[in-house]
Structure formats: structure tokens, C-alpha cells
Design a protein around this motif. Structure first.
Motif, PDB file in Angstrom:
ATOM      1  N   TRP A 233       4.614  -0.974   4.981  1.00  0.00           N
ATOM      2  CA  TRP A 233       5.401   0.139   4.461  1.00  0.00           C
ATOM      3  C   TRP A 233       5.129   1.306   5.396  1.00  0.00           C
ATOM      4  O   TRP A 233       3.981   1.701   5.585  1.00  0.00           O
ATOM      5  CB  TRP A 233       4.956   0.529   3.053  1.00  0.00           C
ATOM      6  CG  TRP A 233       5.167  -0.514   2.013  1.00  0.00           C
ATOM      7  CD1 TRP A 233       6.206  -0.583   1.115  1.00  0.00           C
ATOM      8  CD2 TRP A 233       4.314  -1.625   1.683  1.00  0.00           C
ATOM      9  NE1 TRP A 233       6.052  -1.670   0.284  1.00  0.00           N
ATOM     10  CE2 TRP A 233       4.896  -2.327   0.611  1.00  0.00           C
ATOM     11  CE3 TRP A 233       3.112  -2.099   2.222  1.00  0.00           C
ATOM     12  CZ2 TRP A 233       4.319  -3.461   0.048  1.00  0.00           C
ATOM     13  CZ3 TRP A 233       2.542  -3.227   1.667  1.00  0.00           C
ATOM     14  CH2 TRP A 233       3.135  -3.898   0.593  1.00  0.00           C
TER      15      TRP A 233
ATOM     16  N   VAL B  58       5.802   6.293   4.168  1.00  0.00           N
ATOM     17  CA  VAL B  58       5.646   6.156   2.722  1.00  0.00           C
ATOM     18  C   VAL B  58       5.816   7.488   1.989  1.00  0.00           C
ATOM     19  O   VAL B  58       5.302   8.514   2.412  1.00  0.00           O
ATOM     20  CB  VAL B  58       4.238   5.570   2.414  1.00  0.00           C
ATOM     21  CG1 VAL B  58       3.875   5.718   0.954  1.00  0.00           C
ATOM     22  CG2 VAL B  58       4.164   4.126   2.862  1.00  0.00           C
TER      23      VAL B  58
ATOM     24  N   HIS C  70       4.636   4.168  -4.819  1.00  0.00           N
ATOM     25  CA  HIS C  70       4.136   3.345  -3.710  1.00  0.00           C
ATOM     26  C   HIS C  70       3.033   2.374  -4.145  1.00  0.00           C
ATOM     27  O   HIS C  70       3.040   1.200  -3.747  1.00  0.00           O
ATOM     28  CB  HIS C  70       3.640   4.242  -2.568  1.00  0.00           C
ATOM     29  CG  HIS C  70       3.110   3.463  -1.414  1.00  0.00           C
ATOM     30  ND1 HIS C  70       3.899   2.589  -0.686  1.00  0.00           N
ATOM     31  CD2 HIS C  70       1.881   3.393  -0.857  1.00  0.00           C
ATOM     32  CE1 HIS C  70       3.163   2.018   0.260  1.00  0.00           C
ATOM     33  NE2 HIS C  70       1.939   2.494   0.186  1.00  0.00           N
TER      34      HIS C  70
END
Length: 159
Positions: free
Chosen positions: A137, A140, A145
Motif C-alpha cells: 500500500w 496511504v 488502513h
């Protein structure tokens, strides 16, 4: 210098110093999934919120056989204070020489108040029990998340 990480490829082994006097080596972590999250700076609002999210779901990550490490360019002393103040149950890696930042290619040109500088792009990487990068990821945003990374860790653990 090792080549930057690539999805579905083994991550080059590394050695890094972390809080609690721990020396982290990817090779020594074989057999467990590893979640490494890079963040810009200790004790800043976004980084604190993100770390608290990982802290609050730590037991769920453990149940998915996943170790968590936070990484920034801050000193070990700064990390120890941040970890203690926030009661993080995981270790924070000090990457002052930016070796890990370069390996994971997270140093990006950023802008703040019109000034450009090189900073850490908030990023997270999920490495499987064999040392292979399975998910990343980048750029972010903190809200949601931790849940996304936990779901990925749980799915990978079932495989």
C-alpha cells in the motif's frame, strides 16, 4: 544496493536496529508473516493515529501469525519514547541511513507550505512466511488502513 521490492518476489534480507534492543533480520523472521509500515515522523498526529490503530488490532494480527514493525528515520531514542508513550506492543525500526526506505522505495518528493523536500511516503508492505512480498500500500491515508492490512494478513494466513 539491493533492488527495490517487487510484488510476488522475495524481499532482500536486511538487518535493522529496533526498539527494545532488538536487531531485526528478515531471514530470522521466516515462518511468520511480516507487516512493515513506513511513516514520516514519531509523535505527529497521523503517525500517532496510525500506530494506535495497529496497537489496537495487534491481537488480531498475532492471530493471523503476522508481526508488525513500524519504520521511520527517527532515532532509536525518539522511537523508544514514542513506543512507550503510545504503549505500542510492536517494535519500531530506526532507519536513519535510509537503507530500508531505499529498499522499499518510500522516499518521495513532497511539498509542505510550498517547499519541496524528500520525505517518507506513508506505505505498508505485507511479506509472507517465505519472505515474499505479497501486498503493498503506497501513499496511504490513515483512516481504514489498519483494517485493510489486517484483512490482507488474515487472507494470506489462510492460504
Amino acid at each position: 544496493m539491493p533492488v527495490a521490492v517487487v510484488i510476488d518476489q522475495p524481499v532482500a534480507d536486511f538487518q535493522a536496529q529496533a526498539t527494545s534492543g532488538v536487531s531485526v533480520s528478515l531471514a530470522a523472521l521466516r515462518g511468520q508473516q511480516v507487516l512493515i509500515y513506513f511513516y514520516p515522523k514519531d509523535s505527529t498526529p497521523g503517525c500517532t493515529t496510525e500506530g494506535q490503530g495497529f496497537r489496537d488490532r495487534y491481537a488480531d494480527f498475532q492471530a493471523a501469525n503476522t508481526l508488525i514493525f513500524g519504520v521511520s528515520r527517527d532515532s532509536l531514542k525518539s522511537h523508544e519514547n514514542f513506543k512507550c508513550k503510545q504503549a505500542f506492543p510492536f517494535e519500531l525500526i530506526s532507519d536513519k541511513d535510509e537503507a530500508l526506505c531505499q529498499l522499499f522505495d518510500v522516499i518521495k518528493l513532497k511539498k509542505l507550505y510550498g517547499k519541496e523536500y524528500l520525505g517518507v511516503d506513508r506505505s505498508t508492505f505485507l511479506i509472507d512466511k517465505d519472505g515474499v512480498l505479497r501486498q503493498e500500500w503506497r501513499g496511504v491515508k490513515v483512516p481504514g488502513h489498519v483494517d485493510a492490512t489486517l484483512a490482507a494478513a488474515q487472507a494470506l494466513h489462510k492460504d
